[in-house]
Design a protein around this motif. Sequence first.
Motif, PDB file in Angstrom:
ATOM      1  N   UNK A  13     -25.836  67.085  24.155  1.00  0.00           N
ATOM      2  CA  UNK A  13     -26.765  65.835  23.891  1.00  0.00           C
ATOM      3  C   UNK A  13     -26.383  64.431  24.336  1.00  0.00           C
ATOM      4  N   UNK A  14     -27.288  63.904  25.003  1.00  0.00           N
ATOM      5  CA  UNK A  14     -26.990  62.520  25.428  1.00  0.00           C
ATOM      6  C   UNK A  14     -27.404  61.527  24.184  1.00  0.00           C
ATOM      7  N   UNK A  22     -32.124  65.041  24.251  1.00  0.00           N
ATOM      8  CA  UNK A  22     -32.049  65.287  25.823  1.00  0.00           C
ATOM      9  C   UNK A  22     -30.815  65.749  25.944  1.00  0.00           C
ATOM     10  N   UNK A  23     -30.505  66.256  27.057  1.00  0.00           N
ATOM     11  CA  UNK A  23     -29.343  67.178  27.717  1.00  0.00           C
ATOM     12  C   UNK A  23     -28.714  66.727  28.918  1.00  0.00           C
ATOM     13  N   UNK A  24     -27.385  66.398  29.052  1.00  0.00           N
ATOM     14  CA  UNK A  24     -26.944  66.366  30.305  1.00  0.00           C
ATOM     15  C   UNK A  24     -26.891  67.722  31.000  1.00  0.00           C
ATOM     16  N   UNK A  25     -26.974  67.763  32.260  1.00  0.00           N
ATOM     17  CA  UNK A  25     -26.656  69.015  33.284  1.00  0.00           C
ATOM     18  C   UNK A  25     -25.233  69.249  33.361  1.00  0.00           C
ATOM     19  N   UNK A  26     -24.267  68.361  33.458  1.00  0.00           N
ATOM     20  CA  UNK A  26     -22.793  68.542  33.425  1.00  0.00           C
ATOM     21  C   UNK A  26     -22.090  68.078  32.139  1.00  0.00           C
ATOM     22  N   UNK A  27     -20.875  68.295  31.778  1.00  0.00           N
ATOM     23  CA  UNK A  27     -20.157  67.493  30.940  1.00  0.00           C
ATOM     24  C   UNK A  27     -19.714  66.356  31.221  1.00  0.00           C
ATOM     25  N   UNK A  99     -33.783  69.710  24.237  1.00  0.00           N
ATOM     26  CA  UNK A  99     -33.601  70.181  25.668  1.00  0.00           C
ATOM     27  C   UNK A  99     -32.351  71.110  26.025  1.00  0.00           C
ATOM     28  N   UNK A 100     -32.741  72.065  26.864  1.00  0.00           N
ATOM     29  CA  UNK A 100     -31.520  73.057  27.150  1.00  0.00           C
ATOM     30  C   UNK A 100     -31.565  72.960  28.553  1.00  0.00           C
ATOM     31  N   UNK A 101     -30.063  73.275  29.027  1.00  0.00           N
ATOM     32  CA  UNK A 101     -29.838  73.413  30.352  1.00  0.00           C
ATOM     33  C   UNK A 101     -29.632  75.019  30.724  1.00  0.00           C
ATOM     34  N   UNK A 102     -29.890  75.515  31.874  1.00  0.00           N
ATOM     35  CA  UNK A 102     -29.272  76.946  32.243  1.00  0.00           C
ATOM     36  C   UNK A 102     -28.759  76.561  33.690  1.00  0.00           C
ATOM     37  N   UNK A 103     -27.676  77.205  33.760  1.00  0.00           N
ATOM     38  CA  UNK A 103     -26.742  77.071  34.896  1.00  0.00           C
ATOM     39  C   UNK A 103     -25.739  78.291  34.850  1.00  0.00           C
ATOM     40  N   UNK A 182     -22.797  57.721  30.196  1.00  0.00           N
ATOM     41  CA  UNK A 182     -21.824  58.515  29.491  1.00  0.00           C
ATOM     42  C   UNK A 182     -20.921  57.725  28.918  1.00  0.00           C
ATOM     43  N   UNK A 183     -20.144  58.411  27.689  1.00  0.00           N
ATOM     44  CA  UNK A 183     -18.949  58.150  27.249  1.00  0.00           C
ATOM     45  C   UNK A 183     -17.760  58.648  28.013  1.00  0.00           C
ATOM     46  N   UNK A 184     -16.881  57.609  28.094  1.00  0.00           N
ATOM     47  CA  UNK A 184     -15.700  57.854  29.039  1.00  0.00           C
ATOM     48  C   UNK A 184     -14.450  58.280  28.056  1.00  0.00           C
ATOM     49  N   UNK A 185     -14.727  58.052  26.799  1.00  0.00           N
ATOM     50  CA  UNK A 185     -13.585  58.541  25.686  1.00  0.00           C
ATOM     51  C   UNK A 185     -14.300  59.051  24.577  1.00  0.00           C
TER      52      UNK A 185
END
Length: 261
Positions: A13-14, A22-27, A99-103, A182-185
Amino acid sequence: MFTLRLNSLYSIRIPFTWQSALTYPVLPPSAVIGLIANALQRCKNDKHPREYLKKVEEEIIWAGSRLLTPCLIKSYTTSAITKWEDTVGGKFTNALSRQFSFSKNLQVIAIFKNNNLSLEGEALLLSPLTCGDSESPVTIEDPPEIKDTEEIVSKEVVETYFPVPFVKNIEIIDSGGQVYLMHERCLKRDERYLLRSYVVPLIEVKGILRPTILKVKGVGIKIYKIGDIPIYVIGLTEESEKSVSKRKISRNKKRWFNPSF
């Protein structure tokens, strides 16, 4: 460095997207840190989870991930129960869009200050892992690879497969990408919990996100070369970090006193 196999749809989740998540495609970096800290705590189970989170954040220098395979993002509407009792004709549920991602695969890299990483590697292999939330299980395809990392200084153009901070110091040359906050920590630093803009090397083709390469150059950036393979990841020097933070604090102060906000 390790490769994750996504076992199902996943949702990272963003921040600040709740009613329509909403979702990120990557971590993002914070999710990589959380994944490692969670694995350590589940493996040993002798301290509070936040103690392991503090330990990982103290030791980690850089964290990130990239798509190895194409990714499809779709929105679904779920029905959430809001109350168990009501009068006849009352509303018991609330529709939530998510949202959901699929990869298939993500590659994850975490750079640590020291090379005493045997416990982290063991924990990642033995512990149940999730990608973003507890409903998105993942597995590691192969044992994590431990590689020497060299910090280099270069004013030449460098190619990278991983997200790059979207700041004034870094110029992106002839490349495609998508910008995400994105959060870095995971933990606050100096009473701040800032989101930073990152350019993620992705291009969208017919509604499908595909991994690509970013070509960048800049002043005041850190470039890490990982192992013998030419894998480069980009970070900011301490001076650049302070400069960006000062600009953000200054903007926040202006907004606080500006009556138009």
